[in-house]
Design an enzyme around this catalytic site. Structure first.
Site, PDB file in Angstrom:
ATOM      1  N   HIS A 167      -4.971 -23.455 -21.667  1.00 19.88           N
ATOM      2  CA  HIS A 167      -6.010 -23.871 -22.607  1.00 19.88           C
ATOM      3  C   HIS A 167      -6.996 -24.831 -21.936  1.00 19.88           C
ATOM      4  O   HIS A 167      -8.196 -24.770 -22.185  1.00 19.88           O
ATOM      5  CB  HIS A 167      -5.385 -24.579 -23.817  1.00 19.88           C
ATOM      6  N   GLY A 184      -8.601 -16.480 -23.396  1.00 12.48           N
ATOM      7  CA  GLY A 184      -7.835 -16.324 -22.164  1.00 12.48           C
ATOM      8  C   GLY A 184      -7.522 -14.866 -21.882  1.00 12.48           C
ATOM      9  O   GLY A 184      -7.258 -14.089 -22.806  1.00 12.48           O
ATOM     10  N   ALA A 200      -0.398 -26.463 -29.286  1.00 12.43           N
ATOM     11  CA  ALA A 200       0.593 -26.412 -28.199  1.00 12.43           C
ATOM     12  C   ALA A 200      -0.123 -26.155 -26.877  1.00 12.43           C
ATOM     13  O   ALA A 200       0.239 -25.270 -26.098  1.00 12.43           O
ATOM     14  CB  ALA A 200       1.663 -25.350 -28.483  1.00 12.43           C
ATOM     15  N   MET A 225       0.948 -18.928 -18.078  1.00 12.73           N
ATOM     16  CA  MET A 225       1.175 -20.038 -19.007  1.00 12.73           C
ATOM     17  C   MET A 225       1.068 -19.549 -20.433  1.00 12.73           C
ATOM     18  O   MET A 225       0.197 -18.747 -20.774  1.00 12.73           O
ATOM     19  CB  MET A 225       0.169 -21.145 -18.743  1.00 12.73           C
ATOM     20  N   ASP A 278      -1.985 -26.008 -19.624  1.00 13.94           N
ATOM     21  CA  ASP A 278      -3.048 -25.939 -18.614  1.00 13.94           C
ATOM     22  C   ASP A 278      -3.906 -24.684 -18.745  1.00 13.94           C
ATOM     23  O   ASP A 278      -5.054 -24.675 -18.285  1.00 13.94           O
ATOM     24  CB  ASP A 278      -2.443 -26.021 -17.203  1.00 13.94           C
ATOM     25  N   ASP A 285      -4.023 -12.963 -23.102  1.00 17.16           N
ATOM     26  CA  ASP A 285      -3.982 -12.091 -24.276  1.00 17.16           C
ATOM     27  C   ASP A 285      -5.083 -11.040 -24.130  1.00 17.16           C
ATOM     28  O   ASP A 285      -6.097 -11.069 -24.826  1.00 17.16           O
ATOM     29  CB  ASP A 285      -4.156 -12.924 -25.549  1.00 17.16           C
TER      30      ASP A 285
END
Lengths: 294, 294
Positions: free
Chosen positions: B37, B147, B32, B184, B35, B150
């Protein structure tokens, strides 16, 4: 032979050799090396181009009342043995480097760790699994060799490698024994001469159980009884457990079949010893006819 | 771009490249891809010769009442994004291959896993740590990119790598946001238009907390109050936690100092969202004068 204490230096050494296509064998030990370890080292030597032996008395696998501080540490003798066996690297990390102040990660293999040795030593296998993941990461072996004497540990390592996709080949090498059958162990040095003389009763009991299975006995509880009867002949030696188990799951077997291990642990004075023997039980059709060769 | 589903094929691919001296970058994802990722993939691309993105919706990190079955899985679109970003391997293992019937090993980072997200999702971080050790073993990256969104996961991965000596470099990439500030997330697609409009309140609250710190506030509870007051402006959005923490241990800070993270989680309808912002608090001497640049 290189002696490496620094963790990063160990990984650099392995990485360089791996890039050159050299295969790396690994025998993790707690030192106090004896002929049992020597057999593991030779088995690893045959399978790999370069060989690393680690010597690390891992605090995490000792309980608070266990023998961590008095565990034998004859490092000069250990290095001599490694050198004589053509070991390339003797890896001797320090506890402070292995377990920093903020260290908190643990690796668990709960089903295999919960039985037998895990009952007597509740933190033991968590400590073993965690340090092995660390050692495998640092040493990056293609192949590792463990002794069958610590059968439950070997079963747990097999599961650990499969579950975490560690891509380390595993050899479990048969137990090396003294002429009277006592399994070699670094803890044998703790035995008084009288206790040393009595200790082989564990192997005799396990062997009697195996023989009964080879003779056709398939009732697990009856095999247990045969082993316990033999143990009872010595009033000084106290059995902790004696059991007939499935060799992969280590679950006790009511009906003996397949790949089987007979596990035992005893106490003599303050010393705790373990041992095991394995037996492959043929399929039901041929079982009743018995089978006399091990 | 290669699509690899077989675990062994993945390791073979990496081993071959490693032997050739190629550095391997890795971005583990649950698919899924958005941007956020894409930014991780580009950051990894810059650091390494070859790039692996894994797409694996890891059942072990979902609780029994969580959204495992309805988690979005737009695999064709994900592959297109990877291909467009020059990813070399899209690694798509199956749950059956990753977790065999006898699977039982778990990796825990208990102190970091017990707080914040760990309270709401008790098995989550155990599942994350375990699958990451597996993925690192399979992919064998030199470098991995996570990221910052998290944040607790990134802190846990940093601890995990250090504790298990995993020799994987770690980059934590800044959170990518929508124009209105919403971080995001693959879960944003669950939001109704009304809830989507309300969701940025979390980022506004965290930013207000950070601004107060930049303006010189050092009392953690007062910072909490500022964030909670801002959250209270929206009656539909329910805060789960808002806290000012040490960025390494994630312990809440009474006195704000050092590397600091402001963590937050909210529920809007059935959707749960998290976010965070960081701030470096200068030493006591210069603290009172405030600092306006982030």
């Amino acid at each position: 032979m290189k002696i490496i204490r620094n963790l990063h230096a160990m990984t650099l050494w392995s990485d360089r050799l791996r890039r050159e296509g050299v295969t790396i064998g690994f025998v993790p030990t707690m030192g106090a090396l004896h002929d049992g370890h020597r057999a593991l080292i030779r088995a690893a030597r045959l399978r790999c181009d370069a060989l690393v032996v680690s010597i690390f008395v891992n605090p995490a696998q000792f309980g608070p009342k266990e023998d961590l501080s008095r565990y034998p540490r004859p490092i000069a003798r250990d290095r001599r043995l490694c050198r004589a066996e053509g070991v390339d690297v003797c890896f001797e990390p320090t506890p402070a480097d292995m377990y920093s102040e903020r260290f908190q990660t643990s690796v668990m293999v709960p089903e295999l760790a919960g039985r037998w040795e895990g009952t007597a030593r509740p933190h033991h296998f968590g400590g073993v699994a965690t340090v092995l993941v660390k050692l495998f990461s640092l040493v990056r072996p293609h192949h590792a060799v463990f002794g069958q004497k610590d059968f439950q540990q070997a079963a747990l390592v097999r599961r650990l490698i499969a579950d975490l996709n560690l891509a380390v080949g595993l050899t479990v090498h048969p137990t090396v024994r003294e002429p009277d059958g006592l399994a070699m162990s670094s803890r044998n040095v703790y035995l008084s001469p009288d206790h040393r003389r009595r200790a082989p009763v564990l192997y005799r009991a396990l062997s009697a159980g195996r023989q009964a299975i080879l003779d056709g006995l398939r009732d697990g509880r009856q095999v247990d009884r045969i082993m316990k009867r033999m143990m009872a002949e010595d009033r000084i030696v106290r059995p902790e457990y004696l059991a007939v188990c499935d060799a992969a799951s280590l679950e006790p077997l009511k009906k003996v079949s397949g790949s089987v291990v007979l596990l035992g642990a005893i106490r003599i004075g303050r010393v705790r010893l373990i041992d095991n023997v394995t037996v492959a039980v043929p399929s039901a059709g041929s079982a009743r006819r018995g089978r006399r060769s091990a």
